[in-house]
Design an enzyme around this catalytic site. Structure first.
Site: not given
Ligand code: NDP
Ligand code: BG6
Length: 504
Positions: A164, A193-194, A198, A251, A256, A356
């Site tokens: 997502k 959708d995590h 659950k 969000d 969810h 939040k």
């Molecule tokens: P980050 O921004 O932390 O990570 C992005 C990753 O993509 C990095 O590994 C980066 O590599 C890589 N990247 C970006 N552009 C390029 C490119 N052009 N070529 C190669 N590699 C690239 O994102 P998140 O891990 O936080 O999130 C990832 C997805 O998961 C998103 O869609 C987010 O919405 C979703 N998500 C995340 C959550 C979370 O808790 N983090 C929760 C729910 C959903 P490098 O570092 O080498 O640039």
């Molecule tokens: C994510 C949202 O999908 O779910 C966050 O992007 C939120 O904003 C999170 O905090 C909540 O997940 P959980 O599992 O901690 O209730």
């Protein structure tokens, strides 16, 4: 302590050898969720033999550096046993440096996958995880197809897991669905959708359809209204830029909360098959009445957190968060009252709220039953007699409880609300696994029951788009609520007819 129900819990689910390719493998999601969850599965012996991971991202790093980074993530975020499992498995994690738009990176990936098939017996089976910014999805999908990696040959599988947010409105989600469909067929696509992973969310289905006592009451005749709450005590946690674009409606509510609602409201599916269940879920979404702007004014409440104390700690206002515009009108709280136009639910509102920086972290579904039609003991006792509430506690303190009236011991006939409780932790004597564990395993097994289907995602956007359009027309100031409270006061009036919000 050993699980007293262990005999009944042995899993027969085994997946075939495969390689998981994570796009965005140096990101936060990989570090905090994906790899720790994989190691939870490894600890339980649920990963297939030969299982391997290729992580792809932009920055240069060696396999060893990559493995060290992951090790920290597992150490910090994994459950018991995950670190030990990682120390045994880490040799099967490797890094591939490349840019998502470089066809050469996909050629190298394909070559390495072929080698792993030989070395590890993964037999051409792949799962691609898009843990990347959504703007990268299209490029990756096109390149996977061009490199011949999305094709399933003979008995092999090739699947894609999409994170997502899935679009930001109906139009962009439909375009993304079309994009996905150009590279993968629907049975290959797993939209995460995590919340569906659950245990306690899945228990909604068990409670409804593995018992005969609830279903006869599960309709508008007996249920006055349903409150679905996802309250968080955290703020936007450094994700101000993302949140400014999303708001709580995109969000949390579009995905969810609506997903949880479909499980509460759906008709019994004809089988446990993934599509049979998703057919029923999508019918609920289709039956949710779209709102006009006037109805949005009447049936929704928004708010934004101001300063305040959350669990004794002083917290900033949303407007003081990094990457948030000083005059931002992004909502961090929303409550919406939805009606399902169906025989079962006509007239019973489902009231969804998410926010939040609320008083505490709690996710629950509260089914509020109607009061008895006639109160034998009337007057004095009525105020003590609460309605029956079946409470599905999703997190924390996972369980189910039922509130009903009982006579207070003594000479008077006084009735008070009391609670009957089922608690996951004490009954099954085991902690519930992280949602990502279940979802990763299901994707490897090819079971899409707990993933959103194309039509579900689009219907959910239809509902939320109407709300967002209504809000766009509103020019009055956005109500602010103090951090650490239960949200804006205006939400109290939303329930109507003497109903009150639960303050868990
Ligand atoms: P980050 O921004 O932390 O990570 C992005 C990753 O993509 C990095 O590994 C980066 O590599 C890589 N990247 C970006 N552009 C390029 C490119 N052009 N070529 C190669 N590699 C690239 O994102 P998140 O891990 O936080 O999130 C990832 C997805 O998961 C998103 O869609 C987010 O919405 C979703 N998500 C995340 C959550 C979370 O808790 N983090 C929760 C729910 C959903 P490098 O570092 O080498 O640039
Ligand atoms: C994510 C949202 O999908 O779910 C966050 O992007 C939120 O904003 C999170 O905090 C909540 O997940 P959980 O599992 O901690 O209730």
């Amino acid at each position: 302590m050993a699980n007293p129900l262990a005999d009944e819990l042995t899993s027969a689910r085994r997946t075939r050898p495969c390689v998981l390719v994570i796009f965005g493998a140096s990101g936060d999601l990989t570090q905090r969720k994906l790899v720790p969850s994989l190691m939870g599965l490894a600890h339980d012996g649920l990963l297939p033999p030969g299982f391997s991971v290729i992580g792809l991202a932009r920055r240069a790093k060696s396999h060893d550096e990559f493995r060290r980074e992951l090790s920290e993530g597992v150490e910090q975020h994994g459950r018991e046993g995950a670190s030990r499992a990682y120390s045994l498995q880490q040799g099967h994690f490797e890094y591939l440096q490349g840019s998502f738009d470089d066809p050469n990176a996909y050629a190298r990936l394909a070559a390495r996958l072929r080698e792993l098939d030989e070395q590890r017996g993964t037999a051409g089976n792949r799962v691609f995880y898009l843990a990347t910014p959504p703007s990268a999805y299209a490029t990756i999908l096109d390149n996977l197809k061009a490199a011949g990696l999305s094709k399933e040959k003979d008995d092999t599988f090739s699947r894609v897991i999409v994170e997502k947010p899935f679009g930001r409105d109906l139009e962009t989600a439909s375009a993304l669905n079309a994009q996905v469909a150009r590279s993968f067929r629907e049975h290959q696509v797993f939209r995460i959708d995590h919340y569906l992973g659950k245990e306690t969310v899945q228990n909604i289905v068990a409670l409804r359809f593995a018992n005969s006592i609830f279903e006869p009451l599960w309709n508008e005749k007996y249920i006055d209204h349903v409150q679905i709450t996802v309250a968080e005590s955290i703020g936007v946690e450094g994700r101000g830029g993302y949140f400014e674009e999303a708001g709580i409606i995109r969000d949390m509510i579009q995905n969810h909360l609506l997903q949880v609602m479909t499980l509460v409201a759906m008709e019994p599916p004809v089988s446990s098959d993934a599509n049979a269940i998703r057919d029923e879920k999508v019918k609920v979404l289709r039956a949710i009445r779209s709102m006009t702007p006037a109805q949005v004014r009447e049936r929704t409440v928004r708010g934004q957190y101001g300063r305040g104390f959350v669990q004794g700690q002083e917290r900033n206002a949303y407007l003081d968060e990094e990457d948030v515009a000083p005059d931002s009108r992004t909502e961090t709280y929303a409550a919406v009252k939805l009606y399902v136009d169906s025989w079962r639910w006509a007239g019973t509102p489902f009231i969804l709220r998410a926010g939040k920086r609320l008083a505490r972290r709690v996710t629950e579904v509260a089914i509020h039953f109607r009061r008895p039609p006639h109160l034998l003991y009337g007057g004095l006792h009525r105020k003590h007699l609460h309605e029956n509430v079946l409470l599905l506690r999703i997190q924390p303190d996972e369980g189910v409880s039922l509130r009903f009236g009982a006579k207070v011991p003594g000479p008077d006939f006084l009735v008070r609300g009391v609670r009957m409780d089922f608690n996951y932790g004490s009954t099954f004597a085991s902690s519930t696994a992280d949602a990502y564990e279940r979802l990763l395993l299901d994707a490897m097994l090819g079971d899409s029951t707990l993933f959103a289907r194309r039509d579900e995602v689009e219907e959910a956007w239809r509902i939320t788009d109407a709300i967002v359009a209504g809000w766009r027309e509103q020019t009055d100031p956005l109500p602010s609520y103090e951090s650490g409270t239960w949200g804006p006061e205006a939400a109290d009036a939303l329930l109507g007819e003497g109903r009150v919000w639960r303050r868990p």
